[in-house]
Scaffold this active site. Structure first.
Site, PDB file in Angstrom:
ATOM      1  N   ASP A 200      31.650  41.119  40.168  1.00 46.71           N
ATOM      2  CA  ASP A 200      32.670  40.369  39.440  1.00 46.71           C
ATOM      3  C   ASP A 200      33.488  39.614  40.487  1.00 46.71           C
ATOM      4  O   ASP A 200      34.332  40.192  41.170  1.00 46.71           O
ATOM      5  CB  ASP A 200      33.529  41.352  38.652  1.00 46.71           C
ATOM      6  CG  ASP A 200      34.676  40.681  37.906  1.00 46.71           C
ATOM      7  OD1 ASP A 200      34.902  39.471  38.139  1.00 46.71           O
ATOM      8  OD2 ASP A 200      35.342  41.362  37.115  1.00 46.71           O
ATOM      9  N   THR A 226      35.781  34.597  36.214  1.00 43.21           N
ATOM     10  CA  THR A 226      36.643  33.763  35.394  1.00 43.21           C
ATOM     11  C   THR A 226      36.511  32.345  35.925  1.00 43.21           C
ATOM     12  O   THR A 226      35.996  32.122  37.028  1.00 43.21           O
ATOM     13  CB  THR A 226      38.121  34.178  35.532  1.00 43.21           C
ATOM     14  OG1 THR A 226      38.456  34.163  36.922  1.00 43.21           O
ATOM     15  CG2 THR A 226      38.373  35.566  34.976  1.00 43.21           C
TER      16      THR A 226
END
Ligand SMILES: *Cc1c(COP(=O)(O)O)cnc(C)c1O
Length: 419
Positions: A200, A226
């Site tokens: 991530d 993100t």
């Protein structure tokens, strides 16, 4: 340009909240490590009429008619993202970083399997196995932390925990870790114990696509991120992999398993963001982000303020305010808010304060670097923070610093039309 004229007339009450938020952004030094200021081009795309379109499915295979134009936008986003990270497969539909993680984890392992992620108090994220998150409820979760002396990930320790736990999935990546992460080593550990590796890269994606940090795509089975942090795009999530077969599975988990219609206006804005990130100027920006974080870290250390790991390799640093100023992280956060500096309290390795207070603060450079700050301005911020935290009870000193901050910000206007 977006000027919110109709909004101002039609819904003045709501309009006022936007206007006040705009002024808040204009008048504060923004040091929250996960925030940034998007370009006007990104904002125009996300305010576009693409918001009107239902487009369940993927380009060329939609469940509704009339998708010809959103297909173009989504394909642009996908091709640009593949190029940016040199990845064979991408999905640009996750509504957020957490949604991307949910889809990636569900594609890799089964309900009840074991996951090993970085603990929240060591800098990990909720979705890496925290008990209150789906990731801690649907799976048996185990954690690794950082060495409490050095603040660094101890890969031998990770290996030891992994061989005991035998997880089906190891997650690497963090929200508050100031140093480089060795994804290659994580993959070795995952292979040794027969686990999948998910990286991530939400915070550090901007470094990973500019060769300023190892790119995780060649090492991880799946990578999530993100788009609104260092990548400087609209709020959203993405999933990448070099394994096209696994990608087919991920596509089905994103839709229809965990999401419905994609946010095509956000996907259009993601396409603009990836286009910007492919330009040489973006790499220069990311270099400046790192130089600025190092400049402020050095000011702290030169003045006897404890910086966890004695510096930073990326865009963020953790400051031990408890041992340096004798105050909690919460007190530091609220004191700095009074002088128009926005940041968040953060736990530090081996923290003995309760999570609501914390012993540290997290400082990030991406947003103010976008606004034009360079090393000089970041050093200045460092001095302001030290002076304020040494004088938390002096109204006079805080007022003086606040006035200086206002003057500093006036030299760096936010590049937005008033709205
Ligand atoms: C910010 C962050 C996320 C979650 O992003 P949201 O868009 O807020 O859901 C996931 N993982 C890490 C490591 C993050 O820092």
């Amino acid at each position: 340009m977006i000027n919110n004229k109709e909004l101002q007339e039609f819904d003045p009450e709501l309009y006022q909240s936007i206007k006040a938020e705009r002024l808040r952004q204009e008048n504060n030094i923004e040091l929250i490590a996960s925030e940034n200021f998007v370009s006007n081009a990104v904002r125009e795309a996300q305010a576009s009429i693409m918001t009107n379109k239902y487009a369940e499915g993927y380009p060329g295979k939609r469940y509704y008619g009339g998708c010809v134009n959103v297909d173009v936008a989504e394909n642009l986003a996908r091709e640009r993202l593949k190029k940016l990270f040199n990845a064979n497969y991408v999905n640009v539909q996750p509504h957020s970083g957490s949604q991307a993680n949910m889809a990636a984890i569900r594609a890799l392992i089964n309900h009840g399997d074991r996951i090993l992620g970085m603990s929240l108090d060591a800098g990990g994220h909720l979705t890496h196995g925290y008990p209150l998150s789906f990731s801690g409820k649907d799976y048996q979760s185990f954690t690794y932390g950082v060495n409490t002396e050095t603040g660094l990930i101890d890969y031998q320790e990770v290996r030891k925990i992994a061989s005991e736990v035998k997880p089906q999935l190891i997650i690497a990546g963090a929200s508050a870790y100031p140093r480089a992460i060795d994804f290659k080593k994580f993959r070795e550990i995952a292979d040794e114990v027969g686990a999948y590796l998910m990286v991530d890269m939400a915070h550090i994606a901007g470094f990973c696509c500019t060769n300023l940090h190892q790119n995780p795509v060649p090492y991880a089975h799946v990578v999530t991120s993100t788009t609104h942090k260092t990548l400087r795009g609209p709020r959203g999530g993405i999933i990448l992999s070099n394994d096209v077969e696994l990608g087919k599975k991920i596509d089905k988990v994103v839709f229809p398993e965990t999401q419905g219609g994609p946010l095509e206006h956000i996907i259009a804005a993601k396409a603009v963001c990836f286009y910007e990130d492919l330009q040489p100027a973006y790499k220069e920006y990311m270099k400046q982000v790192k130089a600025n974080a190092q400049a402020i870290a050095n000011v702290f250390m030169e003045n006897g303020v404890k910086v966890i790991t004695n510096g930073t390799d990326n865009h963020l640093l953790l400051v031990d305010v408890k041992s340096s100023f004798g105050i909690t992280g919460l007190k530091a956060q609220t004191t700095l808010e009074e002088i128009n500096i926005t940041l968040n309290k953060n736990s530090i390795p081996g923290d003995t304060e309760r999570p609501a207070y914390c012993s540290g603060i997290r400082i990030g450079s991406p947003a103010m670097t976008t606004r034009g700050f360079k090393e000089e301005e970041f050093k200045q911020i460092g001095h302001y923070i030290i002076e304020a935290l040494r004088n938390v009870d002096s109204v006079e000193i805080k007022e003086k610093i606040k006035a200086s901050i206002s003057q500093l910000l006036n030299r760096f206007p936010l590049n937005y039309e008033l709205d």
